[in-house]
Design a protein around this motif. Structure first.
Motif, PDB file in Angstrom:
ATOM      1  N   MET A  13      -3.939  -4.461  -0.776  1.00 54.02           N
ATOM      2  CA  MET A  13      -3.228  -5.687  -0.414  1.00 54.02           C
ATOM      3  C   MET A  13      -2.061  -6.001  -1.347  1.00 54.02           C
ATOM      4  O   MET A  13      -1.069  -6.605  -0.921  1.00 54.02           O
ATOM      5  CB  MET A  13      -4.191  -6.874  -0.368  1.00 54.02           C
ATOM      6  N   HIS A  14      -2.128  -5.579  -2.603  1.00 62.15           N
ATOM      7  CA  HIS A  14      -1.029  -5.902  -3.511  1.00 62.15           C
ATOM      8  C   HIS A  14       0.171  -4.988  -3.304  1.00 62.15           C
ATOM      9  O   HIS A  14       1.300  -5.373  -3.633  1.00 62.15           O
ATOM     10  CB  HIS A  14      -1.529  -5.894  -4.959  1.00 62.15           C
ATOM     11  N   GLN A  15      -0.053  -3.804  -2.726  1.00 60.50           N
ATOM     12  CA  GLN A  15       1.089  -3.023  -2.279  1.00 60.50           C
ATOM     13  C   GLN A  15       1.766  -3.728  -1.114  1.00 60.50           C
ATOM     14  O   GLN A  15       3.004  -3.725  -0.995  1.00 60.50           O
ATOM     15  CB  GLN A  15       0.659  -1.615  -1.860  1.00 60.50           C
ATOM     16  N   VAL A  16       0.973  -4.363  -0.261  1.00 59.83           N
ATOM     17  CA  VAL A  16       1.536  -5.158   0.832  1.00 59.83           C
ATOM     18  C   VAL A  16       2.400  -6.287   0.268  1.00 59.83           C
ATOM     19  O   VAL A  16       3.502  -6.555   0.769  1.00 59.83           O
ATOM     20  CB  VAL A  16       0.408  -5.726   1.724  1.00 59.83           C
ATOM     21  N   MET A  17       1.931  -6.945  -0.782  1.00 62.31           N
ATOM     22  CA  MET A  17       2.705  -8.024  -1.387  1.00 62.31           C
ATOM     23  C   MET A  17       4.039  -7.510  -1.937  1.00 62.31           C
ATOM     24  O   MET A  17       5.079  -8.154  -1.781  1.00 62.31           O
ATOM     25  CB  MET A  17       1.885  -8.690  -2.497  1.00 62.31           C
ATOM     26  N   LEU A  18       4.020  -6.337  -2.561  1.00 60.10           N
ATOM     27  CA  LEU A  18       5.259  -5.762  -3.070  1.00 60.10           C
ATOM     28  C   LEU A  18       6.192  -5.364  -1.931  1.00 60.10           C
ATOM     29  O   LEU A  18       7.409  -5.563  -1.999  1.00 60.10           O
ATOM     30  CB  LEU A  18       4.941  -4.549  -3.952  1.00 60.10           C
ATOM     31  N   PHE A  19       5.612  -4.822  -0.871  1.00 55.72           N
ATOM     32  CA  PHE A  19       6.430  -4.472   0.296  1.00 55.72           C
ATOM     33  C   PHE A  19       7.016  -5.715   0.956  1.00 55.72           C
ATOM     34  O   PHE A  19       8.122  -5.668   1.505  1.00 55.72           O
ATOM     35  CB  PHE A  19       5.600  -3.693   1.304  1.00 55.72           C
ATOM     36  N   GLU A  20       6.285  -6.816   0.904  1.00 56.85           N
ATOM     37  CA  GLU A  20       6.824  -8.063   1.453  1.00 56.85           C
ATOM     38  C   GLU A  20       8.066  -8.504   0.678  1.00 56.85           C
ATOM     39  O   GLU A  20       9.033  -9.014   1.262  1.00 56.85           O
ATOM     40  CB  GLU A  20       5.761  -9.168   1.425  1.00 56.85           C
TER      41      GLU A  20
ATOM     42  N   ALA B  11      10.109  -6.441  -0.791  1.00 57.14           N
ATOM     43  CA  ALA B  11      11.154  -5.529  -0.335  1.00 57.14           C
ATOM     44  C   ALA B  11      11.673  -5.946   1.038  1.00 57.14           C
ATOM     45  O   ALA B  11      12.876  -5.887   1.312  1.00 57.14           O
ATOM     46  CB  ALA B  11      10.608  -4.101  -0.282  1.00 57.14           C
ATOM     47  N   ARG B  12      10.777  -6.384   1.896  1.00 59.00           N
ATOM     48  CA  ARG B  12      11.175  -6.826   3.244  1.00 59.00           C
ATOM     49  C   ARG B  12      12.128  -8.015   3.174  1.00 59.00           C
ATOM     50  O   ARG B  12      13.107  -8.095   3.918  1.00 59.00           O
ATOM     51  CB  ARG B  12       9.927  -7.157   4.048  1.00 59.00           C
ATOM     52  N   LYS B  13      11.858  -8.944   2.254  1.00 54.46           N
ATOM     53  CA  LYS B  13      12.741 -10.097   2.097  1.00 54.46           C
ATOM     54  C   LYS B  13      14.128  -9.675   1.624  1.00 54.46           C
ATOM     55  O   LYS B  13      15.110 -10.389   1.846  1.00 54.46           O
ATOM     56  CB  LYS B  13      12.127 -11.099   1.112  1.00 54.46           C
ATOM     57  N   ARG B  14      14.203  -8.512   0.975  1.00 56.24           N
ATOM     58  CA  ARG B  14      15.502  -7.986   0.530  1.00 56.24           C
ATOM     59  C   ARG B  14      16.156  -7.121   1.608  1.00 56.24           C
ATOM     60  O   ARG B  14      17.188  -6.510   1.361  1.00 56.24           O
ATOM     61  CB  ARG B  14      15.310  -7.151  -0.737  1.00 56.24           C
ATOM     62  N   GLY B  15      15.518  -7.032   2.771  1.00 60.86           N
ATOM     63  CA  GLY B  15      16.118  -6.299   3.871  1.00 60.86           C
ATOM     64  C   GLY B  15      15.440  -5.003   4.247  1.00 60.86           C
ATOM     65  O   GLY B  15      15.928  -4.290   5.139  1.00 60.86           O
ATOM     66  N   ALA B  16      14.319  -4.653   3.615  1.00 61.94           N
ATOM     67  CA  ALA B  16      13.647  -3.392   3.913  1.00 61.94           C
ATOM     68  C   ALA B  16      12.983  -3.430   5.285  1.00 61.94           C
ATOM     69  O   ALA B  16      12.517  -4.475   5.744  1.00 61.94           O
ATOM     70  CB  ALA B  16      12.604  -3.073   2.848  1.00 61.94           C
ATOM     71  N   LYS B  17      12.917  -2.275   5.908  1.00 53.82           N
ATOM     72  CA  LYS B  17      12.171  -2.099   7.146  1.00 53.82           C
ATOM     73  C   LYS B  17      10.885  -1.352   6.838  1.00 53.82           C
ATOM     74  O   LYS B  17      10.874  -0.409   6.039  1.00 53.82           O
ATOM     75  CB  LYS B  17      12.998  -1.313   8.168  1.00 53.82           C
ATOM     76  N   ILE B  18       9.784  -1.769   7.486  1.00 52.15           N
ATOM     77  CA  ILE B  18       8.471  -1.173   7.243  1.00 52.15           C
ATOM     78  C   ILE B  18       7.981  -0.521   8.529  1.00 52.15           C
ATOM     79  O   ILE B  18       7.900  -1.166   9.579  1.00 52.15           O
ATOM     80  CB  ILE B  18       7.462  -2.224   6.759  1.00 52.15           C
ATOM     81  N   ILE B  19       7.642   0.761   8.443  1.00 51.35           N
ATOM     82  CA  ILE B  19       7.133   1.531   9.578  1.00 51.35           C
ATOM     83  C   ILE B  19       5.724   2.008   9.249  1.00 51.35           C
ATOM     84  O   ILE B  19       5.489   2.555   8.166  1.00 51.35           O
ATOM     85  CB  ILE B  19       8.032   2.742   9.873  1.00 51.35           C
ATOM     86  N   ALA B  20       4.791   1.781  10.156  1.00 52.12           N
ATOM     87  CA  ALA B  20       3.431   2.286   9.995  1.00 52.12           C
ATOM     88  C   ALA B  20       3.228   3.468  10.932  1.00 52.12           C
ATOM     89  O   ALA B  20       3.589   3.408  12.112  1.00 52.12           O
ATOM     90  CB  ALA B  20       2.416   1.199  10.293  1.00 52.12           C
ATOM     91  N   ILE B  21       2.658   4.547  10.406  1.00 50.38           N
ATOM     92  CA  ILE B  21       2.298   5.720  11.204  1.00 50.38           C
ATOM     93  C   ILE B  21       0.789   5.887  11.115  1.00 50.38           C
ATOM     94  O   ILE B  21       0.235   6.005  10.013  1.00 50.38           O
ATOM     95  CB  ILE B  21       3.003   6.993  10.690  1.00 50.38           C
ATOM     96  N   ASP B  22       0.107   5.866  12.238  1.00 51.74           N
ATOM     97  CA  ASP B  22      -1.354   5.922  12.215  1.00 51.74           C
ATOM     98  C   ASP B  22      -1.866   6.280  13.600  1.00 51.74           C
ATOM     99  O   ASP B  22      -1.116   6.248  14.582  1.00 51.74           O
ATOM    100  CB  ASP B  22      -1.940   4.576  11.768  1.00 51.74           C
TER     101      ASP B  22
END
Length: 686
Positions: free
Chosen positions: A185-192, A194-205
């Motif tokens: 979950m804390h990787q999710v927080m860090l990715f959030e 990054a998302r606020k800075r404009g990052a796009k998140i793609i999940a492959i599963d």
């Protein structure tokens, strides 16, 4: 006018087998744990912890907790015991061990443990020393992450060296084969961030899980086909010249052979294998090749296939093609390996009377208990619950039921495994121990002192094996070590450049110390010494394909054609949200939140079998069967079933679990487990 005293808050660490290794803030009231929160001063935890850890007080003070030694009085598996004293229990263990060693040799004794507690004092020091000195069979602890870690190493030359806190700088994030909303979950927080800075998140599963729903985009593929998807992406990167040629030339080996292999995997071929549309593969490759920095978080799920090591090895090649390792926030991470400890110093394999003693792979426990020669006659289980967690469960239970097998379980509860024990010994919780913890994700080493005294007559793992060593007459000085000595041995790693500045004194004072990744940067120094192996000589030496490749699964399942007539489905049995394996599975509130054991099935498959949502379904293969409640949903693909979580036997519809079905064969690398390469058929219950 009355005033209330502020309740004391003390620091601790979460011991669960989870990458986050959270710092905890524990509130005490009248000498008892009142509540557990995240440590607000921990630079990664930042006051936030998962829902299950907040329920630690319910686990520590659970009415069913074992607080005294117990001896079996019923049949194995019944869970009927009577209270005895520690003196009686220890005498019985020593007598049995000495007798078995005299009659059958020490190899007839087998320890079985994993990461029920991640503390290095209480899991990985005195216990290993004891069994090494005893001369017992060695346990190869392969059940979780070894295949993927070895695959990553085959490409990169090391396990992993990324500061996850830097992923806030990533611009394109791919979460590949991991449900990190539930497991990191804390990787999710860090990715959030990054998302606020404009990052796009793609999940492959393979499954539209919580992470897939959280991501900006979800790409769904058939189980065990991830390497083909990565190769299809790399084909486009090469064809459209979305490459960093200077990086490839300077920091990789085997480019020409690698390029020929990639040429074989056109997007059209990759699409046929994976089920991902050809145009989607091309679009994903272009987006990856044109975005910097890009970061791939490789999950644990995809390595649990027959080809799991090769899958991770293949994905790990992607950042090299576009030079992402040289960019802050770029690269890929399966598992950090910078917090290495001197295992030989902690575990003392030099104590072995016979260095050639046999090694038993833990995923083959059923075979070991039923077929090993010489037979296993004494099983010592701690920090594990193999009756529910190990694959090929039916064989494991048959082995545990042997009357000529003496089994000791050291645990907090009468688990499904403990029900088969001859002796159950009360274990301390991590709140009752002094210990040190390293993460396999973030870069902090942490020390935790006891928060409460041992409950009842509970004894720590460390003290138990130290006591048994004395009773067995072991006189080596290492058996005199204290928990503080072990922590000093963990902290004293001058040969490890990432840990050379860590000291026991600083750790004892602060409770948390960050490893010094800046002194040994991944780029360029480390990559100059460990060039990225696009062509792996190490794999060639082991008789394996030295180039990335897609290898079909061994059970012959073909999701696109609905498999064979006997076993037309692939079953994926991943983690659920409220438990960690079976830990916390006996907390009533968490069980209520998680619901009941269920199986997700695509509407087309449900219609073909006449299965309605909520109906009970028997899932079957040659290894066993279990009953699960159907959940009809498009979250899974046709031909693919998903069942999340390992439940205690009393929560199952037929006392059985999904590990009745999972195979105990070994993955392609390092003897890893292949839980997800499970072909099954289903029957509607009438």
């Amino acid at each position: 006018m009355s005033s209330s005293r502020p309740q004391p808050v003390v620091r601790s660490v979460c011991p669960l087998d989870c990458p986050d290794t959270c710092g905890l803030a524990v509130t005490l009231k009248d000498g008892r744990i009142h509540r557990v929160d995240g440590d607000p001063d921990h630079p990664v935890t930042r006051g936030t912890i998962c829902h299950k850890v907040r329920h630690f007080p319910a686990r520590v003070y659970h009415p069913d907790r074992v607080l005294h030694p117990l001896k079996r009085t019923g049949r194995k598996g019944e869970g009927v015991f009577t209270r005895i004293t520690w003196e009686e229990a220890l005498d019985e263990i020593v007598r049995r061990m000495q007798e078995i060693i005299h009659r059958h040799g020490a190899e007839a004794i087998l320890p079985y443990s994993y990461y029920g507690n991640m503390g290095l004092v209480n899991n990985g020091s005195m216990d290993r020393r004891f069994f090494h000195r005893l001369g017992a069979s060695r346990l190869d602890r392969t059940i979780c992450n070894v295949a993927g870690n070895r695959g990553f190493e085959m490409t990169m030359g090391f396990k992993g060296a990324i500061d996850p806190e830097e992923t806030v700088h990533s611009r394109l994030i791919i979460v590949w084969g991991g449900n990190i909303v539930s497991t990191n979950m804390h990787q999710v927080m860090l990715f959030e961030q990054a998302r606020k800075r404009g990052a796009k998140i793609i999940a492959i599963d393979v499954h539209r899980n919580r992470t897939a729903r959280w991501a900006d985009e979800f790409i769904q593929l058939y189980p065990g086909t991830d390497a083909a998807l990565a190769l299809g992406m790399m084909h486009t990167l090469v064809e459209e010249d979305l490459l960093d040629h200077d990086f490839i030339r300077t920091y990789t080996t085997g480019w020409e052979d690698f390029r020929k292999r990639v040429a074989e995997y056109t997007p059209e071929r990759a699409s046929r294998i994976t089920g991902v549309p050809e145009e989607e593969i091309v679009r994903l490759a272009r987006e990856y090749g044109r975005t910097t920095p890009s970061f791939i978080r490789i999950g644990n799920g995809l390595q649990h296939h027959d080809n799991g090591g090769m899958i991770v090895r293949t994905i790990a090649c992607l950042p090299a093609l576009t030079g992402q390792w040289k960019v802050r926030g770029g690269g890929a991470l399966k598992e950090n390996g910078v917090a290495t400890v001197d295992k030989a110093r902690l575990e003392r394999p030099d104590l072995l009377p016979n260095p050639e003693v046999r090694t038993i792979n833990m995923i083959r426990l059923g075979d070991a208990l039923l077929q090993a020669d010489p037979p296993v006659r004494f099983l010592f289980v701690y920090n594990a619950n193999p009756a529910r967690v190990a694959p090929a469960q039916e064989k494991v239970l048959q082995g545990l039921a042997r009357e000529d097998l003496f089994t000791v379980v050291h645990d907090l509860f009468i688990t499904d495994t403990a029900r088969y024990a001859d002796l159950v010994l009360p274990a301390t919780s991590h709140f009752e121990n002094l210990d040190v913890y390293k993460s396999y994700w973030h870069l902090y080493l942490q020390m935790a002192r006891p928060v409460i005294p041992p409950q009842g007559e509970a004894m720590s793992n460390f003290d138990l094996f130290k006591t048994l060593a004395k009773r067995m007459g072991f006189t080596e000085p290492c058996f005199d070590d204290t928990p503080e000595d072990i922590i000093r041995q963990v902290a004293d790693q001058p040969e490890n450049p990432w840990m050379e500045d860590v000291t026991y004194e600083e750790l004892a004072e602060k409770g948390i110390v960050k490893l010094n990744l800046a002194k040994q940067p991944l780029f360029p120094d480390l990559l100059k010494r460990n060039k990225i192996a696009l062509y792996s000589e190490r794999m060639k030496e082991e008789g394996l394909d030295p180039l990335p490749n897609h290898v079909p699964l061994k059970e012959g399942f073909d999701a696109r054609r609905n498999g064979d007539a006997k076993h037309p489905f692939m079953l994926i049995a991943g983690p659920n949200h409220q438990f960690l394996n079976t830990t916390m599975g006996n907390i009533p509130k968490l069980r209520k939140l998680e619901g009941e054991p269920r199986m997700e099935i695509h509407p087309a498959d449900a219609a073909r079998y006449g299965i309605a949502d909520g109906e009970a379904v028997r899932v079957i293969n040659r290894r066993g069967s279990c009953i699960l409640k159907a959940r009809v949903t498009e979250n899974t693909l046709p031909g693919v079933l998903v069942s999340n979580g390992l439940w205690w036997g009393d929560a199952s519809l037929d006392s059985k679990g999904v590990n009745q079905l999972t195979p105990d064969r070994e993955a392609d690398l390092a003897g890893g487990a292949v839980f997800f390469s499970t072909a099954v058929r289903i029957e509607k219950l009438t």
